[in-house]
Design an enzyme around this catalytic site. Structure first.
Site, PDB file in Angstrom:
ATOM      1  N   ASP A  96     -46.025  32.046  34.021  1.00  0.00           N
ATOM      2  CA  ASP A  96     -46.136  31.367  35.304  1.00  0.00           C
ATOM      3  C   ASP A  96     -46.697  29.961  35.030  1.00  0.00           C
ATOM      4  O   ASP A  96     -47.095  29.635  33.910  1.00  0.00           O
ATOM      5  CB  ASP A  96     -47.011  32.157  36.288  1.00  0.00           C
ATOM      6  CG  ASP A  96     -46.662  31.787  37.736  1.00  0.00           C
ATOM      7  OD1 ASP A  96     -46.023  30.732  37.939  1.00  0.00           O
ATOM      8  OD2 ASP A  96     -47.024  32.533  38.661  1.00  0.00           O
TER       9      ASP A  96
HETATM   10  C1  BGC Z   1     -45.805  30.607  41.164  1.00  0.00           C
HETATM   11  C2  BGC Z   1     -44.469  31.181  40.766  1.00  0.00           C
HETATM   12  C3  BGC Z   1     -43.426  30.103  40.747  1.00  0.00           C
HETATM   13  C4  BGC Z   1     -43.873  28.992  39.831  1.00  0.00           C
HETATM   14  C5  BGC Z   1     -42.881  27.861  39.708  1.00  0.00           C
HETATM   15  C6  BGC Z   1     -46.153  29.377  40.374  1.00  0.00           C
HETATM   16  O1  BGC Z   1     -47.280  28.757  40.863  1.00  0.00           O
HETATM   17  O2  BGC Z   1     -46.798  31.585  40.995  1.00  0.00           O
HETATM   18  O3  BGC Z   1     -44.119  32.207  41.661  1.00  0.00           O
HETATM   19  O4  BGC Z   1     -42.196  30.638  40.360  1.00  0.00           O
HETATM   20  O5  BGC Z   1     -45.081  28.453  40.319  1.00  0.00           O
HETATM   21  O6  BGC Z   1     -42.805  27.110  40.847  1.00  0.00           O
END
Ligand code: BGC
Length: 757
Positions: A282
């Site tokens: 993430d």
């Molecule tokens: C979120 C994810 C997301 C990623 C990219 C993160 O902060 O937890 O769900 O896919 O950002 O935007």
């Protein structure tokens, strides 16, 4: 016999084809890797974003020159074939080995045509529809230059304070698995080498939905049995459905952050489950392990790689430290090779080595996005996701020829229709409730609109919520002035429709709330409206279960419309006027108050079970509130009514290798045709580990004409009775079981059976 042989032949032919394809891919990837330097291999593990709607404080710098230098494997945050082609050209024309990039994005509930938030979609209990929503999203995303989406989010959640419940499918594992499967199928089709399909990314692996106190990014801690039984299966269902990638979660799992958790990423995901794709972190999850307390950037990056992480989202820990770690013997070339290979395999499977521009199709960009057909689907999916929570005296559907006071801060509000995580949705293209009512009712209704109140009057709160735009607008009129206008409108009307709830980003990432009721401003409006004595219909726009005890007691009808996307207003009007008879059923329990959380239907019995509101002390209950939710899992009304016969079982016993049938006859006993989701639950009464009071094991959606009856049969096999024992083995133990069938998890009829040896 002939049939079986020819099936076997087909299977072996398909297997041979897969083996040949795999051999070709292996040969291609290993010959490419022989040409790559270690730096270039590490470059493939780097995922950057030049900005856009991002959720971290860091965005990548010098993206173009990094691509040129072979330091970027994938990119996210940009859309459009023109922009994507330009970035791809840098990689393909200017980097030494011409390796194309993968372009990803958060496509969560639709891409440009926005569908209901995932929690809403799940309330349809309609897997064909959910699959179709992902298929349309994939078609629009690929027309927009993308080949990779960060979805499905399959985190089971039992705590509505956690804002990200809006992105998932609720509290139930069985349903969560069905949704995970449907989404992966919709996104990827039979192969994501098809340029109208995308590679999906199941997230957030693992247990992200179990954050303590519902506070985002908070600690998670649970027993292995609970993980295996409730939280892990939806990720596994996505893996079994062939998902191409997995995203690691921010939280810890058993004391070790998921992103450095070898047990999770390698032993479980790859060895036990056989996952063959790649794992991306993430957003800056590697760097965040410094704050988790695992060491400096070099150390946490090495730990992530060793655990089985293949791609580093935005943090550049891999890019900046892995070479040093390699020199110091902290990671091995084999570990870097393994990660690089997986990323290149994904590029190969996406067909990017054949044609790096296959997603840059201007014609599709112009013709496949926000089409009439996609909008029509959004309208249908939205109506099917709504849940009717209350309907006294059949105040709904609204009658023609009446005067409607349409009030509330969300009644004519384009900005909040799409819901959280709709990064490519244009709020200006959304239909408000006011517009929808006019579109659907035309001259059949006289609508008087008054805003009535702000979503919240609290400026400090509004500032936080408005991180992505002005979702909470505080009116220049005073709260009292707005209420007065609404009361005047109500006094002239036959019925009040109050469109209330949350701003879109009061749920979603980093949107935890300790109070999940309506904001004070909205309660004050409702209070005054109640005094008018006019019937009140609340249309709720929300991204989480809310506490609605007062509203349940005082409103005449409540329709939970969630955030239902581009066509929200039209779909809400379709339901309010009865053009669509509501059929949604809750996939998360609605608590009576925050103190009851976590609250979920498949809880354990305990040694001192709750025995009803009247029970005294020394039971597992509260002194000041019942244990029951306000609206239970599976609950949802219709404009018609359904009656259930008693449940029968085809045999009082079941044995290994046998199946029994549980049946019920459902009658549409009301005046409208309608769709009912008939739900099957099972309870295992005696086991070597404690078992929940009820578990969903099946459901069927049937459409019955007014007055029509139908027998509904459910097949129960021994596999449905299995659970994880203390050795983490899935077993079915002989003994007594109950089967329940009903319209929701509370209102059921039951029958008994035994599993015998
Ligand atoms: C979120 C994810 C997301 C990623 C990219 C993160 O902060 O937890 O769900 O896919 O950002 O935007």
């Amino acid at each position: 016999m002939i049939g079986a042989c020819s099936i076997a032949l087909h299977i072996s032919q398909a297997q041979t084809k897969t083996n040949t394809q795999d051999a070709k891919m292996n040969a291609f990837v290993s010959s490419l890797m022989q040409k790559m330097t270690v730096e270039e291999k590490i470059g493939q593990l780097n995922l950057v974003t030049p900005g856009g709607t991002v959720t971290g404080s860091v965005v990548s710098k010098d993206v173009d020159s990094k691509i040129r230098n072979g330091q970027v494997g994938s990119l996210f945050g940009i859309t459009g074939p023109d922009k994507i082609r330009k970035a791809q050209e840098i990689a393909v024309n200017n980097s030494r080995l011409h390796i194309p990039l993968i372009f990803g994005l958060d496509v969560i509930h639709g891409h440009r045509t926005i569908f209901p938030i995932p929690l809403g979609l799940s309330c349809s209990w309609n897997m064909d529809m959910i699959e179709k929503s992902a298929e349309i999203a994939a078609s629009e995303a690929t027309a927009d230059g993308l080949s990779w989406v960060y979805s499905p989010m399959v985190d089971i959640a039992r705590d509505p304070r956690w804002g990200r419940v809006s992105e998932g499918s609720g509290e139930d594992t069985y349903l969560g698995c069905q949704v995970a499967k449907a989404m992966v199928k919709g996104y990827q089709g039979s192969s994501y080498s098809d340029p109208t399909k995308v590679m999906a990314c199941v997230k957030h692996f693992a247990l992200y939905g179990a954050a303590e106190a519902g506070r985002d990014y908070n600690t998670t801690d649970m027993s292995r049995i609970k993980m295996y039984e409730y939280y892990l299966p939806p990720y596994k269902a996505a893996v079994d459905a062939g998902v191409g990638s997995v995203m690691s979660s921010f939280n810890e799992v058993d004391g070790v952050p998921a992103t450095a958790n070898k047990w999770l990423m390698t032993d479980l995901l790859r060895k036990q489950w056989g996952f063959k794709g790649f794992v991306v972190t993430d957003y800056t999850a590697i760097n965040e392990m410094i704050d988790h307390g695992l060491g400096d950037l070099q150390r946490v990056s090495a730990e992530a790689l060793k655990a089985g992480i293949d791609m580093d989202m935005v943090g550049e820990g891999f890019l900046t430290t892995l070479q040093k770690s390699l020199k110091e013997g902290k990671v091995t070339v084999a570990q870097i090779n393994a990660a690089c290979k997986r990323v290149l395999e994904a590029k190969y499977k996406l067909g990017l080595f054949d044609d790096p521009y296959r997603y840059c199709n201007e014609q599709r960009f112009n013709n496949a996005i926000l089409t009439d057909a996609n909008r029509a689907a959004a309208r249908e999916f939205a109506a099917k996701s709504m849940v009717l929570l209350k309907n006294n005296n059949n105040v709904l559907p609204l009658q023609k020829g009446k005067t409607i006071a349409l009030v509330g801060p969300l009644a004519d509000n384009k900005r909040n229709m799409l819901g959280t995580w709709s990064v490519s949705g244009d709020p200006e293209k959304s239909i408000t409730v006011l517009q929808g009512l006019k579109n659907v009712a035309g001259s059949d209704a006289n609508i008087i609109y008054a805003r009535g109140c702000n979503i919240s009057d609290d400026t400090a709160f509004a500032k936080k919520v408005n991180a992505f735009g002005k979702e909470i607008e505080i009116d220049t009129r005073s709260p009292q002035q707005m209420i007065d206008e609404a009361v005047v409108a109500a006094s002239k009307a036959d019925v009040i429709v109050a469109v209330l709830g949350e701003a879109a980003d009061m749920t979603g990432e980093s949107s935890s709330m300790s109070d999940i009721g309506l904001q004070k401003s909205q309660k004050a409006l409702l209070d005054e409206l109640k005094r008018t004595g006019k019937p009140i219909v609340i249309v709720l726009l929300n991204g989480r279960p809310m506490t609605l005890t007062w509203e349940d007691q005082n409103a005449d009808a409540i329709l939970d419309a969630w955030f239902s996307g581009t066509e929200a207003g039209n779909a809400i009007a379709d339901v309010l006027f009865g053009n669509y008879n509501p059929s949604g059923k809750l996939t998360m329990s609605f608590p009576r108050n925050v103190g009851q959380i976590p609250i979920y239907y498949n809880h354990k019995n305990t040694g001192r079970p709750y025995s009803g509101v009247g029970a005294g002390k020394f039971r597992s209950n509260y002194l000041d509130v019942s244990n029951d939710p306000l609206y239970p899992f599976g609950f949802g009304l219709s404009y018609t009514s359904f009656t259930y016969s008693n449940v029968t079982v085809s045999s009082p016993t079941i044995k290994q290798g046998q199946k029994i049938t549980a049946s019920v006859t459902v009658t549409n006993s009301g005046k409208f045709d309608g769709t009912e989701t008939v739900q099957l639950y099972i309870r295992d009464l005696v086991g070597t580990v404690t078992r929940p009071v009820k578990e969903l094991k099946g459901y069927q959606q049937i459409t019955l004409k007014a007055g029509e009856s139908r027998k509904v049969d459910f097949t129960i096999s021994v596999d449905d009775l299995k659970f994880y024992n203390t050795d983490l083995k899935r077993v079915a133990e002989p003994g007594d079981f109950k089967v329940f069938i009903g319209t929701n998890s509370r209102d059921v009829k039951e029958a008994d059976f035994k599993l015998v040896q």
